[in-house]
Design an enzyme around this catalytic site. Sequence first.
Site, PDB file in Angstrom:
ATOM      1  N   ARG A   1       7.303   5.637   1.644  1.00 36.42           N
ATOM      2  CA  ARG A   1       7.079   4.408   0.885  1.00 36.42           C
ATOM      3  C   ARG A   1       7.387   4.610  -0.603  1.00 36.42           C
ATOM      4  O   ARG A   1       7.789   3.669  -1.281  1.00 36.42           O
ATOM      5  CB  ARG A   1       5.646   3.908   1.081  1.00 36.42           C
ATOM      6  CG  ARG A   1       5.453   3.314   2.469  1.00 36.42           C
ATOM      7  CD  ARG A   1       4.120   2.614   2.643  1.00 36.42           C
ATOM      8  NE  ARG A   1       4.002   2.082   4.003  1.00 36.42           N
ATOM      9  CZ  ARG A   1       2.976   1.376   4.450  1.00 36.42           C
ATOM     10  NH1 ARG A   1       1.953   1.106   3.645  1.00 36.42           N
ATOM     11  NH2 ARG A   1       2.950   0.927   5.698  1.00 36.42           N
TER      12      ARG A   1
ATOM     13  N   GLU B   1       0.831  -1.208   0.000  1.00 35.13           N
ATOM     14  CA  GLU B   1       0.000   0.000   0.000  1.00 35.13           C
ATOM     15  C   GLU B   1       0.872   1.267   0.000  1.00 35.13           C
ATOM     16  O   GLU B   1       1.800   1.395   0.790  1.00 35.13           O
ATOM     17  CB  GLU B   1      -0.885   0.003   1.255  1.00 35.13           C
ATOM     18  CG  GLU B   1      -1.758   1.241   1.348  1.00 35.13           C
ATOM     19  CD  GLU B   1      -2.502   1.326   2.678  1.00 35.13           C
ATOM     20  OE1 GLU B   1      -2.762   0.279   3.293  1.00 35.13           O
ATOM     21  OE2 GLU B   1      -2.792   2.458   3.099  1.00 35.13           O
TER      22      GLU B   1
END
Length: 414
Positions: free
Chosen positions: A388, A348
Amino acid sequence: MIDLKYLQKNFDEASTKLLKKGVDTQTLETLKELFSTLKEANAEFEEAKAEQNKMSKLFGTYMREKKDVGELKVQIDAKKEQLVGLQSTARQAEEALQNVALAMPNFPDESVPNGADEDDNIELRKVLEPRSFDFEPKEHWALAEINGWIDFERGVKLAKSRFAVLRGDAARMERALINFFLDVNRKRGFEEVCVPFINNAKMLQGTGQLPKFEDDLFKVEGEDLYLIPTAEVPLTNLYNDEILTTKELPILLTGYTPCFRKEAGSAGRDTRGMIRQHQFDKVEMVAIVEPSKSEEIFEMMVENASDILTQLGLPHRVVELCGGDLGFSAASTIDLEVWLPGQDKYREISSISNTRDFQARRAKIRYKDGKKNVLVHTLNGSALAVGRTLVAIMENYQNEDGSITIPEVLKKYM
RNA sequence: CGGGAGAUGUCAGAGUGGUCGAAUGUGCCGGUCUUGAAAACCGGUGAGGGUAAUACCUCCGGGAGUUCGAAUCUCCCUCUCCCGGCCA
């Protein structure tokens, strides 16, 4: 907060909906009962109060006319005594209701797929083919060490575990990504804002983090303040307790903030690397819209986040969350998962949610629709999680010697 | 952190114990007038709950108190502004 009047009138339908999200009917039953208890208690109190108000007015009249008020005073005193009890009953009912109501999650949309957890989520599409490597791709922490990009040890020294220090080109890339994201969002029509990273309890309640998820938050000692777990909190609550005009809508906001999360329930998960930190950077989108527009804006936000990944050349997939995996405030959510070749997995990197009027009801955000005040719809989504993204770039742009190529679109930012 | 002032409707700003959800101005909406606009004039215009709709209840920063009755009096808290200290 869910609409209690709706719950009362359409109990069966409501419980079917919440079943999808894993709420048992017993809790709903309790909530419904507390609601009608409150209504009764309020009605009783208000009736008695009305009588007292009337007598007090009469008292004034008597005084002016120089009539004897002795008899009347006795009546008023009796009524007052009764009122004390009625008021405390009503207050208790109110409190009891709030306790349950504020902990009740949002209804999922009709279209949300059934399912218990992330395994039941539905992949809608894949964007960009993962590149094929003619060597074994490394995980980002290995690459971080080779390049001296991430100093995990000293992050821990400065704070505690799950904190890291970015160094050199990694620190620069973090900053470049923030700027890149904000620029893209701005071009889509989002107004850039820079907000406090610490918000008070009322705001956290407005977006749904409080009271139920206090354990996930860092609280400022001795103050009514919390470090924000996402920019969704300050951006959405920018309009807390306001009545907007249709002219102002839709309001599209984007902002960069660090995010702070205790990660209380995830001990042992992703302990290695930078995927799950107590502090991470994120650029967020928030939309405050008329109910009829929320679908359309939602699509646009998903498209925008996906487009950013595409511009960065990062393969990803678009996933629709099932009922069991939906967050507390969300009526529907689409996740973007980026391909991490080192981990050989999609992870994610963005989560875009439509909360419908759930947060609006909590945060009292309305707009004037003709004569009436109507709750807005609020939406939020990452575009994107910065840390991320950095990880994804490292793993996708790595070379055999461990060096990392800078993505084309970032070059002008570094 | 120390000293002073204050917090009322979109905003400005009256109101110091009842008839005040609150004057007046402004903004906004509607109308008259006008070729159109402006000006002028007329009307409407806070929020939440409750009701079939009325009634009715709550709200003048938040909480507690005095009183038959509180925007108005008392206490506590928060916030804002000014002065001083400290500081990016």
